[in-house]
Design an enzyme around this catalytic site. Structure first.
Site, PDB file in Angstrom:
ATOM      1  N   LYS A  99       0.835  -1.202   0.000  1.00 20.87           N
ATOM      2  CA  LYS A  99       0.000   0.000   0.000  1.00 20.87           C
ATOM      3  C   LYS A  99       0.877   1.262   0.000  1.00 20.87           C
ATOM      4  O   LYS A  99       2.100   1.170   0.221  1.00 20.87           O
ATOM      5  CB  LYS A  99      -0.925  -0.035   1.219  1.00 20.87           C
ATOM      6  CG  LYS A  99      -1.970  -1.156   1.176  1.00 20.87           C
ATOM      7  CD  LYS A  99      -2.870  -1.090   2.407  1.00 20.87           C
ATOM      8  CE  LYS A  99      -3.963  -2.138   2.372  1.00 20.87           C
ATOM      9  NZ  LYS A  99      -4.863  -2.023   3.562  1.00 20.87           N
ATOM     10  N   TYR A 137     -12.345  -2.063  -3.338  1.00 19.32           N
ATOM     11  CA  TYR A 137     -12.835  -2.088  -1.954  1.00 19.32           C
ATOM     12  C   TYR A 137     -14.355  -2.021  -1.883  1.00 19.32           C
ATOM     13  O   TYR A 137     -14.916  -1.629  -0.864  1.00 19.32           O
ATOM     14  CB  TYR A 137     -12.202  -0.947  -1.158  1.00 19.32           C
ATOM     15  CG  TYR A 137     -10.783  -1.241  -0.694  1.00 19.32           C
ATOM     16  CD1 TYR A 137     -10.492  -2.396   0.038  1.00 19.32           C
ATOM     17  CD2 TYR A 137      -9.740  -0.357  -0.961  1.00 19.32           C
ATOM     18  CE1 TYR A 137      -9.200  -2.672   0.474  1.00 19.32           C
ATOM     19  CE2 TYR A 137      -8.438  -0.623  -0.520  1.00 19.32           C
ATOM     20  CZ  TYR A 137      -8.182  -1.781   0.193  1.00 19.32           C
ATOM     21  OH  TYR A 137      -6.905  -2.050   0.639  1.00 19.32           O
ATOM     22  N   PHE A 148     -15.274   3.836   7.555  1.00 20.33           N
ATOM     23  CA  PHE A 148     -13.881   4.072   7.151  1.00 20.33           C
ATOM     24  C   PHE A 148     -13.686   4.076   5.638  1.00 20.33           C
ATOM     25  O   PHE A 148     -12.569   4.294   5.161  1.00 20.33           O
ATOM     26  CB  PHE A 148     -12.942   3.036   7.800  1.00 20.33           C
ATOM     27  CG  PHE A 148     -13.223   1.609   7.405  1.00 20.33           C
ATOM     28  CD1 PHE A 148     -12.670   1.057   6.248  1.00 20.33           C
ATOM     29  CD2 PHE A 148     -14.033   0.787   8.193  1.00 20.33           C
ATOM     30  CE1 PHE A 148     -12.913  -0.257   5.887  1.00 20.33           C
ATOM     31  CE2 PHE A 148     -14.290  -0.538   7.832  1.00 20.33           C
ATOM     32  CZ  PHE A 148     -13.723  -1.056   6.678  1.00 20.33           C
ATOM     33  N   ARG A 197      -1.966 -14.585   3.550  1.00 14.01           N
ATOM     34  CA  ARG A 197      -2.724 -13.941   4.640  1.00 14.01           C
ATOM     35  C   ARG A 197      -2.069 -14.234   5.988  1.00 14.01           C
ATOM     36  O   ARG A 197      -1.995 -13.364   6.850  1.00 14.01           O
ATOM     37  CB  ARG A 197      -4.176 -14.425   4.644  1.00 14.01           C
ATOM     38  CG  ARG A 197      -5.034 -13.914   3.502  1.00 14.01           C
ATOM     39  CD  ARG A 197      -5.282 -12.432   3.516  1.00 14.01           C
ATOM     40  NE  ARG A 197      -5.920 -11.924   4.702  1.00 14.01           N
ATOM     41  CZ  ARG A 197      -6.637 -10.795   4.753  1.00 14.01           C
ATOM     42  NH1 ARG A 197      -6.843 -10.077   3.654  1.00 14.01           N
ATOM     43  NH2 ARG A 197      -7.136 -10.371   5.871  1.00 14.01           N
ATOM     44  N   THR A 248      -5.725  -7.865  10.361  1.00  7.43           N
ATOM     45  CA  THR A 248      -6.020  -6.581   9.715  1.00  7.43           C
ATOM     46  C   THR A 248      -5.399  -5.419  10.505  1.00  7.43           C
ATOM     47  O   THR A 248      -4.828  -4.500   9.923  1.00  7.43           O
ATOM     48  CB  THR A 248      -7.549  -6.387   9.574  1.00  7.43           C
ATOM     49  OG1 THR A 248      -8.053  -7.434   8.747  1.00  7.43           O
ATOM     50  CG2 THR A 248      -7.885  -5.045   8.955  1.00  7.43           C
ATOM     51  N   ARG A 293       2.466  -7.225   8.945  1.00 12.31           N
ATOM     52  CA  ARG A 293       1.835  -6.117   9.677  1.00 12.31           C
ATOM     53  C   ARG A 293       2.354  -6.026  11.104  1.00 12.31           C
ATOM     54  O   ARG A 293       2.462  -4.937  11.673  1.00 12.31           O
ATOM     55  CB  ARG A 293       0.314  -6.273   9.641  1.00 12.31           C
ATOM     56  CG  ARG A 293      -0.276  -5.925   8.260  1.00 12.31           C
ATOM     57  CD  ARG A 293      -1.730  -6.349   8.152  1.00 12.31           C
ATOM     58  NE  ARG A 293      -2.389  -5.855   6.939  1.00 12.31           N
ATOM     59  CZ  ARG A 293      -3.556  -6.282   6.513  1.00 12.31           C
ATOM     60  NH1 ARG A 293      -4.219  -7.235   7.177  1.00 12.31           N
ATOM     61  NH2 ARG A 293      -4.104  -5.771   5.421  1.00 12.31           N
ATOM     62  N   ASN A 298      -1.814  -0.128   7.264  1.00 14.24           N
ATOM     63  CA  ASN A 298      -1.353  -1.483   7.602  1.00 14.24           C
ATOM     64  C   ASN A 298      -0.526  -2.138   6.499  1.00 14.24           C
ATOM     65  O   ASN A 298      -0.438  -3.352   6.386  1.00 14.24           O
ATOM     66  CB  ASN A 298      -2.524  -2.362   8.046  1.00 14.24           C
ATOM     67  CG  ASN A 298      -3.593  -2.497   6.979  1.00 14.24           C
ATOM     68  OD1 ASN A 298      -3.409  -2.034   5.853  1.00 14.24           O
ATOM     69  ND2 ASN A 298      -4.687  -3.145   7.313  1.00 14.24           N
ATOM     70  N   HIS A 312      -1.901  -5.295   1.315  1.00 11.67           N
ATOM     71  CA  HIS A 312      -3.186  -5.935   1.020  1.00 11.67           C
ATOM     72  C   HIS A 312      -2.920  -7.330   0.471  1.00 11.67           C
ATOM     73  O   HIS A 312      -1.973  -7.535  -0.278  1.00 11.67           O
ATOM     74  CB  HIS A 312      -3.971  -5.142  -0.046  1.00 11.67           C
ATOM     75  CG  HIS A 312      -5.153  -5.908  -0.566  1.00 11.67           C
ATOM     76  ND1 HIS A 312      -6.376  -5.881   0.059  1.00 11.67           N
ATOM     77  CD2 HIS A 312      -5.284  -6.769  -1.608  1.00 11.67           C
ATOM     78  CE1 HIS A 312      -7.212  -6.693  -0.590  1.00 11.67           C
ATOM     79  NE2 HIS A 312      -6.577  -7.237  -1.615  1.00 11.67           N
ATOM     80  N   GLU A 339      -9.552 -10.186  -7.966  1.00 11.71           N
ATOM     81  CA  GLU A 339      -8.622  -9.074  -7.761  1.00 11.71           C
ATOM     82  C   GLU A 339      -7.479  -9.118  -8.770  1.00 11.71           C
ATOM     83  O   GLU A 339      -7.045  -8.076  -9.265  1.00 11.71           O
ATOM     84  CB  GLU A 339      -8.100  -9.095  -6.318  1.00 11.71           C
ATOM     85  CG  GLU A 339      -9.226  -8.801  -5.325  1.00 11.71           C
ATOM     86  CD  GLU A 339      -8.779  -8.783  -3.872  1.00 11.71           C
ATOM     87  OE1 GLU A 339      -7.637  -9.205  -3.571  1.00 11.71           O
ATOM     88  OE2 GLU A 339      -9.579  -8.339  -3.030  1.00 11.71           O
TER      89      GLU A 339
HETATM   90  P1  IDP Z   1      -7.848  -6.826   5.259  1.00 10.98           P
HETATM   91  O1  IDP Z   1      -7.010  -5.782   4.566  1.00 10.98           O
HETATM   92  O2  IDP Z   1      -7.101  -7.481   6.381  1.00 10.98           O
HETATM   93  O3  IDP Z   1      -8.460  -7.829   4.307  1.00 10.98           O
HETATM   94  P2  IDP Z   1     -10.486  -5.641   5.454  1.00 10.98           P
HETATM   95  O4  IDP Z   1     -11.462  -5.897   6.562  1.00 10.98           O
HETATM   96  O5  IDP Z   1     -10.775  -6.222   4.121  1.00 10.98           O
HETATM   97  O6  IDP Z   1      -9.055  -6.051   5.971  1.00 10.98           O
HETATM   98  O7  IDP Z   1     -10.372  -4.050   5.325  1.00 10.98           O
HETATM   99  C1  IDP Z   1      -9.717  -3.473   4.216  1.00 10.98           C
HETATM  100  C2  IDP Z   1      -8.829  -2.351   4.711  1.00 10.98           C
HETATM  101  O8  IDP Z   1      -9.629  -1.312   5.245  1.00 10.98           O
HETATM  102  C3  IDP Z   1      -7.897  -2.747   5.865  1.00 10.98           C
HETATM  103  O9  IDP Z   1      -6.703  -3.344   5.407  1.00 10.98           O
HETATM  104  C4  IDP Z   1      -7.640  -1.416   6.532  1.00 10.98           C
HETATM  105  O10 IDP Z   1      -6.632  -0.686   5.825  1.00 10.98           O
HETATM  106  C5  IDP Z   1      -8.961  -0.701   6.338  1.00 10.98           C
HETATM  107  N1  IDP Z   1      -9.819  -0.848   7.502  1.00 10.98           N
HETATM  108  C6  IDP Z   1     -10.540  -1.932   7.870  1.00 10.98           C
HETATM  109  N2  IDP Z   1     -11.241  -1.705   8.984  1.00 10.98           N
HETATM  110  C7  IDP Z   1     -10.965  -0.431   9.336  1.00 10.98           C
HETATM  111  C8  IDP Z   1     -11.401   0.403  10.417  1.00 10.98           C
HETATM  112  O11 IDP Z   1     -12.187   0.013  11.288  1.00 10.98           O
HETATM  113  N3  IDP Z   1     -10.878   1.668  10.430  1.00 10.98           N
HETATM  114  C9  IDP Z   1     -10.025   2.124   9.495  1.00 10.98           C
HETATM  115  N4  IDP Z   1      -9.597   1.381   8.461  1.00 10.98           N
HETATM  116  C10 IDP Z   1     -10.067   0.113   8.383  1.00 10.98           C
HETATM  117 MG    MG Z   2      -9.968  -7.697   2.906  1.00  8.53          MG
END
Ligand code: IDP
Ligand code: MG
Length: 156
Positions: free
Chosen positions: A12, A52, A60, A88, A94, A105, A115, A118, A131
């Site tokens: 990212k 997304y 968010f 993963r 996450t 991470r 974080n 992706h 994707e």
């Molecule tokens: P992932 O990246 O581990 O698959 P997802 O739930 O798919 O997680 O969320 C996508 C991205 O959205 C996360 O990597 C993170 O950057 C952001 N994100 C997810 N939940 C939150 C939140 O509660 N606050 C702010 N950013 C969030």
């Molecule tokens: Mg995800």
């Protein structure tokens, strides 16, 4: 188990700015995965919304789109046995704060919104293929033999 599962992975904008592309690529190479596609690129608003889409409407979401379009990313396709789930596991949770040391991470991040990486969700059936298709044309993916695969896998 087949050795040709493909998954989509992306450093990212925070990871790119912090100079972590090389470290992250090294981890997947070291693991024995095979790189079959890579692209240094800037994500536009439309691609961000598509990528997304599952998070549209969440509090968010707008911040996430703004962040992911804020600077270049390094998009990749990695291939190997159980690649989606293994990547993963290597990424961690996450939220970097919940991620074990030794994960990407857990080693490189502290903040949920930044974080670093992706990876396709292994619990979302077909997310990896969707994707990959969103970011890469077929001809951008390279078919090649990783010689080290003879040593990574017992039954290659
Ligand atoms: P992932 O990246 O581990 O698959 P997802 O739930 O798919 O997680 O969320 C996508 C991205 O959205 C996360 O990597 C993170 O950057 C952001 N994100 C997810 N939940 C939150 C939140 O509660 N606050 C702010 N950013 C969030
Ligand atoms: Mg995800």
């Amino acid at each position: 188990m087949s050795h040709d599962e493909r998954t989509f992975v992306m450093v990212k904008p925070d990871g790119v700015q912090r100079g972590l592309i090389g470290d992250i690529v090294s981890r997947f190479e070291d693991r024995g995965l095979k790189l079959v596609g890579a692209k240094f690129m800037q994500i536009d608003e439309e691609l961000a919304h598509e990528h997304y889409g599952e998070h549209e409407g969440k509090p968010f979401f707008e911040g996430l789109v703004e962040f992911i379009t804020s600077g270049p990313v390094f998009a990749m396709v990695w291939e190997g046995a159980d690649a989606t789930r293994q990547v993963r596991k290597m990424m961690g949770e996450t939220d970097p704060a919940d991620s074990a040391p030794g994960t990407i991470r857990g080693d490189f991040g502290l903040d949920l919104g930044h974080n670093v990486i992706h990876g396709s969700d292994h619990e979302d059936e077909g997310a990896n293929e969707r994707e990959i298709a969103l970011f890469f044309d077929d001809e951008e993916l390279v078919d090649w033999d990783l010689d080290a695969a003879d040593w990574v896998y017992e039954d290659e």
